[in-house]
Design a protein around this motif. Structure first.
Motif, PDB file in Angstrom:
ATOM      1  N   PRO A  85       0.165  -8.092  10.055  1.00  0.00           N
ATOM      2  CA  PRO A  85      -0.762  -7.570   9.127  1.00  0.00           C
ATOM      3  C   PRO A  85      -1.054  -6.269   9.224  1.00  0.00           C
ATOM      4  O   PRO A  85      -1.304  -5.814  10.308  1.00  0.00           O
ATOM      5  N   HIS A  86      -1.371  -5.614   8.157  1.00  0.00           N
ATOM      6  CA  HIS A  86      -1.288  -3.991   7.982  1.00  0.00           C
ATOM      7  C   HIS A  86      -0.320  -3.285   8.925  1.00  0.00           C
ATOM      8  O   HIS A  86      -0.798  -2.168   9.322  1.00  0.00           O
ATOM      9  N   ALA A  87       0.846  -3.750   8.933  1.00  0.00           N
ATOM     10  CA  ALA A  87       1.733  -3.286   9.858  1.00  0.00           C
ATOM     11  C   ALA A  87       1.155  -2.896  11.295  1.00  0.00           C
ATOM     12  O   ALA A  87       1.657  -1.912  11.985  1.00  0.00           O
ATOM     13  N   GLY A  88       0.442  -3.752  11.710  1.00  0.00           N
ATOM     14  CA  GLY A  88       0.019  -3.561  13.149  1.00  0.00           C
ATOM     15  C   GLY A  88      -1.258  -2.997  13.118  1.00  0.00           C
ATOM     16  O   GLY A  88      -1.975  -3.003  14.323  1.00  0.00           O
ATOM     17  N   GLU A  89      -1.491  -2.221  12.314  1.00  0.00           N
ATOM     18  CA  GLU A  89      -2.994  -1.412  12.427  1.00  0.00           C
ATOM     19  C   GLU A  89      -3.085  -0.479  13.973  1.00  0.00           C
ATOM     20  O   GLU A  89      -4.014  -0.580  14.321  1.00  0.00           O
ATOM     21  N   ASN A  90      -2.044   0.244  13.811  1.00  0.00           N
ATOM     22  CA  ASN A  90      -1.757   1.188  15.068  1.00  0.00           C
ATOM     23  C   ASN A  90      -1.874   0.240  16.600  1.00  0.00           C
ATOM     24  O   ASN A  90      -2.550   0.817  17.534  1.00  0.00           O
ATOM     25  N   GLY A  91      -1.305  -0.700  16.447  1.00  0.00           N
ATOM     26  CA  GLY A  91      -1.273  -1.509  17.560  1.00  0.00           C
ATOM     27  C   GLY A  91      -2.606  -2.290  17.755  1.00  0.00           C
ATOM     28  O   GLY A  91      -2.621  -3.384  18.685  1.00  0.00           O
ATOM     29  N   LEU A  92      -3.630  -2.471  17.037  1.00  0.00           N
ATOM     30  CA  LEU A  92      -4.600  -3.257  17.035  1.00  0.00           C
ATOM     31  C   LEU A  92      -4.205  -4.855  16.650  1.00  0.00           C
ATOM     32  O   LEU A  92      -4.836  -5.677  17.284  1.00  0.00           O
ATOM     33  N   PHE A 107      12.399   4.472   6.403  1.00  0.00           N
ATOM     34  CA  PHE A 107      10.975   4.790   6.216  1.00  0.00           C
ATOM     35  C   PHE A 107       9.924   3.459   6.482  1.00  0.00           C
ATOM     36  O   PHE A 107      10.253   2.566   6.019  1.00  0.00           O
ATOM     37  N   GLY A 108       8.849   3.967   6.752  1.00  0.00           N
ATOM     38  CA  GLY A 108       7.983   2.741   7.208  1.00  0.00           C
ATOM     39  C   GLY A 108       7.142   3.071   8.695  1.00  0.00           C
ATOM     40  O   GLY A 108       7.128   4.135   9.017  1.00  0.00           O
ATOM     41  N   PRO A 109       6.621   1.960   9.070  1.00  0.00           N
ATOM     42  CA  PRO A 109       6.771   0.450   8.640  1.00  0.00           C
ATOM     43  C   PRO A 109       5.511   0.435   7.539  1.00  0.00           C
ATOM     44  O   PRO A 109       4.488   1.014   7.938  1.00  0.00           O
ATOM     45  N   PHE A 110       5.843  -0.314   6.756  1.00  0.00           N
ATOM     46  CA  PHE A 110       4.943  -0.613   5.649  1.00  0.00           C
ATOM     47  C   PHE A 110       4.337  -1.826   5.646  1.00  0.00           C
ATOM     48  O   PHE A 110       5.062  -2.840   5.744  1.00  0.00           O
ATOM     49  N   PRO A 111       2.926  -2.030   5.209  1.00  0.00           N
ATOM     50  CA  PRO A 111       2.318  -3.219   5.210  1.00  0.00           C
ATOM     51  C   PRO A 111       2.930  -4.164   3.694  1.00  0.00           C
ATOM     52  O   PRO A 111       2.907  -3.462   2.914  1.00  0.00           O
ATOM     53  N   ALA A 112       3.417  -5.147   4.031  1.00  0.00           N
ATOM     54  CA  ALA A 112       4.300  -5.980   3.168  1.00  0.00           C
ATOM     55  C   ALA A 112       3.493  -6.148   1.914  1.00  0.00           C
ATOM     56  O   ALA A 112       3.865  -5.913   0.759  1.00  0.00           O
ATOM     57  N   ASP A 113       2.218  -6.563   2.041  1.00  0.00           N
ATOM     58  CA  ASP A 113       1.296  -6.985   0.637  1.00  0.00           C
ATOM     59  C   ASP A 113       1.214  -5.906   0.018  1.00  0.00           C
ATOM     60  O   ASP A 113       1.271  -5.570  -1.235  1.00  0.00           O
ATOM     61  N   ALA A 114       0.879  -4.581   0.511  1.00  0.00           N
ATOM     62  CA  ALA A 114       0.414  -3.579  -0.347  1.00  0.00           C
ATOM     63  C   ALA A 114       1.855  -2.663  -0.850  1.00  0.00           C
ATOM     64  O   ALA A 114       1.760  -2.241  -2.037  1.00  0.00           O
ATOM     65  N   PHE A 115       2.703  -2.822  -0.093  1.00  0.00           N
ATOM     66  CA  PHE A 115       4.126  -2.330  -0.261  1.00  0.00           C
ATOM     67  C   PHE A 115       4.770  -2.990  -1.668  1.00  0.00           C
ATOM     68  O   PHE A 115       5.046  -2.364  -2.664  1.00  0.00           O
ATOM     69  N   PHE A 116       4.348  -4.340  -1.825  1.00  0.00           N
ATOM     70  CA  PHE A 116       5.142  -5.187  -3.122  1.00  0.00           C
ATOM     71  C   PHE A 116       3.812  -4.994  -4.018  1.00  0.00           C
ATOM     72  O   PHE A 116       4.396  -4.895  -5.055  1.00  0.00           O
TER      73      PHE A 116
END
Length: 329
Positions: free
Chosen positions: A207-214, A235-244
């Protein structure tokens, strides 16, 4: 072009959508069409709707090459249909049809394979250890790394993992294998789709592409180093939900996701009728419709062949592009 269609699971809609696709391509008179299926199943499929094409029944694709007929049915014998459920026999017939298609491509009787949907349950009942077409064809062609790739008019997408349980996805991600798959996608876009300088988006696994490791460290440990390595391409990594949600996929030539549903849910929402599954990285061309056996409507004559037709069109396009590439090298 010589196209070879498999029957898939005969208790599903596979034979019906193939026959409808044969009807579509027969009118064009551009291609030689092979279809490996039990004779009685083929004849039953003809009765489900109004078809209008001439055909011949043969024992092998090699035999059909000597004929001027556009459509050749490679007879796999007879099979008692049991519409709506996977059986040991339907798994065995689907496997035999795929064997015929592979042999035809290997001996140049066919240029490409278009596979109808199979049932993993039926394969299991038949004692076939491969979960799907992708893994089976990779084994037969002795290719270690392949990519499940999806194409439509709106989106191209690929997977880092294929048919694995969600709980094992994280453990299945290896930086060296991911790098190989990225290279396969890049080569596919350049050679099979003629995109000179492809741009690929990589989705985060967490979720959130890991949120900087959190919320997970796969992005920082696996994806970021590869994005730095594949500069101006990945390019990325992108959070999948916001990306689409923000339609960012329109900015890229392809999207790579970590696991099955992360990619397939948005892909099928956007492209259910014209979506195509393509196995990237194989030395042969194989496509299929991006849907399953649809047991609930099997034998009713109402199955939509659109995805199968698009799968055949894409197979022709990729074959033409590969032949063009070979002619210029």
């Amino acid at each position: 072009m010589k196209l070879f269609f498999t029957c898939g699971d005969c208790n599903g809609i596979g034979p019906e959508i193939v026959v409808k696709t044969l009807t579509y391509f027969y009118k064009q008179k551009k291609h030689k069409l092979h279809f490996a299926v039990p004779k009685n199943i083929f004849e039953e499929s003809l009765t489900l709707f109004q078809s209008d094409f001439e055909y011949e029944i043969v024992k092998s694709s090699g035999q059909s090459l000597q004929s001027k007929r556009v459509v050749s049915i490679i007879n796999l014998g007879n099979m008692k249909s049991a519409y709506g459920k996977p059986t040991k026999l339907s798994g065995e017939i689907a496997f035999r049809s795929l064997q015929e298609s592979f042999a035809a491509v290997k001996n140049n009787s066919a240029d490409c394979i278009i596979t109808a949907p199979i049932s993993k349950d039926a394969f299991h009942k038949a004692g076939i250890v491969f979960p799907g077409h992708t893994e089976l064809l990779a084994s037969w062609t002795k290719v270690e790394n392949v990519v499940m790739f999806f194409h439509s008019s709106k989106l191209r997408a690929a997977l880092l993992t294929i048919h694995v349980p969600l709980k094992t996805v994280s453990f299945s991600l290896d930086i060296n294998i991911i790098k190989k798959k990225i290279n396969i996608v890049l080569e596919t876009l350049k050679k099979d789709f003629k995109i000179e300088n492809p741009r690929i988006a990589l989705l985060g696994v967490n979720p959130h592409a890991g949120e900087n490791g959190l919320l997970g460290d796969e992005e920082e440990n696996l994806f970021v180093p590869l994005i730095n390595e594949f500069k101006e391409q990945l390019f990325g990594p992108f959070p999948a939900d916001a990306f689409f949600g923000m339609h960012a996929y329109k900015l890229f030539d392809a999207v790579i996701g970590a696991y099955h549903d992360q990619v397939l849910i948005p892909f099928k929402m956007l492209s259910f009728s014209d979506g195509v599954n393509f196995t990237a990285g194989l030395p042969i061309v194989r496509t299929s419709p991006d849907h399953g056996t649809a047991y609930d409507i099997a034998g009713k004559g109402i199955a939509d062949p659109s995805s199968m037709i698009h799968a055949a069109k894409l197979a022709v396009l990729i074959c033409e592009n590969r032949k063009s590439n070979a002619a210029t090298t």
